[in-house]
Design a protein around this motif. Structure first.
Motif, mmCIF file in Angstrom:
data_model
loop_
_atom_site.group_PDB
_atom_site.id
_atom_site.type_symbol
_atom_site.label_atom_id
_atom_site.label_comp_id
_atom_site.label_asym_id
_atom_site.label_seq_id
_atom_site.Cartn_x
_atom_site.Cartn_y
_atom_site.Cartn_z
ATOM 1 N N ASP A 37 1.050 6.582 -7.724
ATOM 2 C CA ASP A 37 -0.082 5.822 -7.200
ATOM 3 C C ASP A 37 -0.285 6.162 -5.723
ATOM 4 N N HIS A 38 -1.188 5.430 -5.064
ATOM 5 C CA HIS A 38 -1.493 5.734 -3.670
ATOM 6 C C HIS A 38 -0.302 5.503 -2.745
ATOM 7 N N TYR A 39 0.623 4.633 -3.127
ATOM 8 C CA TYR A 39 1.838 4.486 -2.327
ATOM 9 C C TYR A 39 2.706 5.735 -2.441
ATOM 10 N N SER A 40 2.660 6.389 -3.596
ATOM 11 C CA SER A 40 3.356 7.663 -3.733
ATOM 12 C C SER A 40 2.751 8.711 -2.803
ATOM 13 N N LEU A 41 1.446 8.644 -2.624
ATOM 14 C CA LEU A 41 0.787 9.575 -1.711
ATOM 15 C C LEU A 41 1.201 9.297 -0.269
ATOM 16 N N ALA A 42 1.290 8.026 0.100
ATOM 17 C CA ALA A 42 1.789 7.685 1.430
ATOM 18 C C ALA A 42 3.221 8.182 1.615
ATOM 19 N N ARG A 43 4.026 8.102 0.555
ATOM 20 C CA ARG A 43 5.389 8.622 0.638
ATOM 21 C C ARG A 43 5.390 10.140 0.778
ATOM 22 N N LEU A 44 4.457 10.825 0.119
ATOM 23 C CA LEU A 44 4.384 12.276 0.252
ATOM 24 C C LEU A 44 4.103 12.672 1.699
ATOM 25 N N TYR A 45 3.199 11.957 2.355
ATOM 26 C CA TYR A 45 2.977 12.212 3.773
ATOM 27 C C TYR A 45 4.299 12.122 4.543
ATOM 28 N N ALA A 46 5.079 11.094 4.259
ATOM 29 C CA ALA A 46 6.360 10.931 4.948
ATOM 30 C C ALA A 46 7.324 12.070 4.616
ATOM 31 N N GLU A 47 7.318 12.476 3.364
ATOM 32 C CA GLU A 47 8.238 13.539 2.942
ATOM 33 C C GLU A 47 7.910 14.870 3.619
ATOM 34 N N VAL A 48 6.655 15.199 3.751
ATOM 35 C CA VAL A 48 6.310 16.491 4.338
ATOM 36 C C VAL A 48 6.392 16.478 5.861
ATOM 37 N N THR A 49 6.438 15.289 6.464
ATOM 38 C CA THR A 49 6.580 15.211 7.915
ATOM 39 C C THR A 49 7.982 14.769 8.343
ATOM 40 N N ALA A 50 8.868 14.563 7.382
ATOM 41 C CA ALA A 50 10.247 14.134 7.661
ATOM 42 C C ALA A 50 10.265 12.847 8.488
ATOM 43 N N THR A 51 9.452 11.883 8.060
ATOM 44 C CA THR A 51 9.413 10.582 8.704
ATOM 45 C C THR A 51 9.737 9.506 7.668
ATOM 46 N N ALA A 52 10.012 8.296 8.149
ATOM 47 C CA ALA A 52 10.359 7.208 7.238
ATOM 48 C C ALA A 52 9.116 6.743 6.480
ATOM 49 N N PRO A 53 9.213 6.557 5.172
ATOM 50 C CA PRO A 53 8.070 6.035 4.419
ATOM 51 C C PRO A 53 7.659 4.657 4.927
ATOM 52 N N LEU A 54 6.374 4.424 4.966
ATOM 53 C CA LEU A 54 5.851 3.176 5.506
ATOM 54 C C LEU A 54 5.595 2.162 4.393
ATOM 55 N N GLY A 55 5.903 0.919 4.647
ATOM 56 C CA GLY A 55 5.559 -0.167 3.739
ATOM 57 C C GLY A 55 6.049 0.072 2.322
ATOM 58 N N ARG A 56 5.151 -0.100 1.363
ATOM 59 C CA ARG A 56 5.521 0.037 -0.040
ATOM 60 C C ARG A 56 5.754 1.472 -0.462
ATOM 61 N N ALA A 57 5.431 2.416 0.403
ATOM 62 C CA ALA A 57 5.730 3.808 0.094
ATOM 63 C C ALA A 57 7.231 4.045 -0.038
ATOM 64 N N GLY A 113 0.860 2.669 3.593
ATOM 65 C CA GLY A 113 1.800 2.110 2.628
ATOM 66 C C GLY A 113 1.531 0.666 2.265
ATOM 67 N N ASP A 114 0.348 0.153 2.604
ATOM 68 C CA ASP A 114 0.016 -1.236 2.299
ATOM 69 C C ASP A 114 -1.501 -1.404 2.407
ATOM 70 N N THR A 115 -2.039 -2.352 1.678
ATOM 71 C CA THR A 115 -3.466 -2.653 1.805
ATOM 72 C C THR A 115 -3.757 -3.502 3.036
ATOM 73 N N GLN A 116 -2.719 -3.953 3.717
ATOM 74 C CA GLN A 116 -2.839 -4.734 4.957
ATOM 75 C C GLN A 116 -3.625 -6.030 4.755
ATOM 76 N N GLY A 117 -3.612 -6.548 3.527
ATOM 77 C CA GLY A 117 -4.300 -7.793 3.241
ATOM 78 C C GLY A 117 -5.812 -7.682 3.177
ATOM 79 N N VAL A 118 -6.330 -6.469 3.233
ATOM 80 C CA VAL A 118 -7.773 -6.251 3.228
ATOM 81 C C VAL A 118 -8.280 -6.266 1.787
ATOM 82 N N THR A 119 -9.370 -6.965 1.558
ATOM 83 C CA THR A 119 -9.923 -7.079 0.205
ATOM 84 C C THR A 119 -11.407 -6.721 0.145
ATOM 85 N N ASN A 120 -11.935 -6.128 1.230
ATOM 86 C CA ASN A 120 -13.345 -5.775 1.261
ATOM 87 C C ASN A 120 -13.521 -4.446 1.992
#
Length: 253
Positions: free
Chosen positions: A217-237, A50-57
């Motif tokens: 976007d990819h944060y929506s994909l991170a949210r989908l992982y949370a939705e199908v596992t019944a867990t809290a969305p992480l970060g910007r998800a 749910g985040d790029t974690q500040g990584v740029t490379n």
């Protein structure tokens, strides 16, 4: 189960991946799905944390020792299953490049607080056929092609054939036939010429020619992982548009 190809736009994937686009028109796809940034690695991190974690490379895990939670760790903590199957990876949760295995495309290997789980559940692709046959594909899964089969070093036609081979096995397996499995194929980023506009396919037995025009976007994909596992969305998800709602996918209660 999420599959990621490399560095191509929606138009390129549509025109050069005939099997994949046929699957999109049969089941479902998004017309306004965007990657987050460039280069590859921060996009993968966004998908699973749910985040790029500040990584740029694209540096290896030795340069990016991340302590944030991932969708895989969250699934395991909730009593669900998680797993990654990586093409050409020489050993579980390998943290260095090897031949056509590119660790930057295997994001779980970057999260040091989940290293033990990664070592048990982030496996070479040779483990995948048995999991398919046994009906034991994970609740939160990722299938990582090697640097040729993801169209980074080879053609989109090569990626299309590789994906077709694995989808043929997956749809013959009990997880797909039971309706509990959805397969998402997307691209990490475009080729820097299309505003990071990528093709994203969602295949599930319940879908019939579903076309989603709303922004995802990819944060929506991170949210989908949370939705199908019944867990809290992480970060910007947590604030991202819901792919499950957009596609009308059945999710965990």
């Amino acid at each position: 189960m999420v599959v990621v190809v490399e560095n191509h736009s929606l138009a390129q994937m549509r025109d050069q991946m005939p099997y994949t686009y046929a699957l999109a028109t049969r089941y479902g796809y998004a017309t306004d799905y965007r990657a987050i940034t460039h280069p590859s690695l921060p996009n993968y991190l966004a998908m699973v944390s749910g985040d790029t974690q500040g990584v740029t490379n694209d540096d290896p895990p030795a340069k990016h020792r991340l302590s944030a939670p991932t969708v895989f760790g969250a699934a395991l903590a909730a009593g669900r299953t998680a797993g990654v199957y990586a093409d050409a990876m020489p050993s579980p949760c390998a943290s260095d490049n090897a031949g056509r295995y590119a660790v930057r495309h295997n994001p779980w290997a970057y999260f040091v607080t989940e290293r033990a789980d990664c070592g048990r559940q982030d496996l070479p692709i040779s483990a995948l056929p048995g999991a398919i046959r046994a009906g034991k594909l994970p609740n939160a899964g990722m299938l990582v092609p090697d640097a040729c089969n993801d169209a980074h070093d080879c053609s989109l036609a090569t990626a299309d054939r590789w994906f077709r081979t694995w989808m043929g096995r997956i749809v013959a397996g009990p997880d797909w036939r039971s309706g509990r499995l959805a397969v998402v194929l997307t691209a990490d980023e475009d080729d820097k010429h299309s505003g990071n506009h990528v093709l994203t396919v969602v295949a599930h037995p319940s879908l019939r020619a579903k076309v989603v025009t709303s922004r995802l976007d990819h944060y929506s994909l991170a949210r989908l992982y949370a939705e199908v596992t019944a867990t809290a969305p992480l970060g910007r998800a947590a604030g991202a548009p819901s792919m499950a709602k957009a596609f009308g996918l059945p999710v965990a209660g």
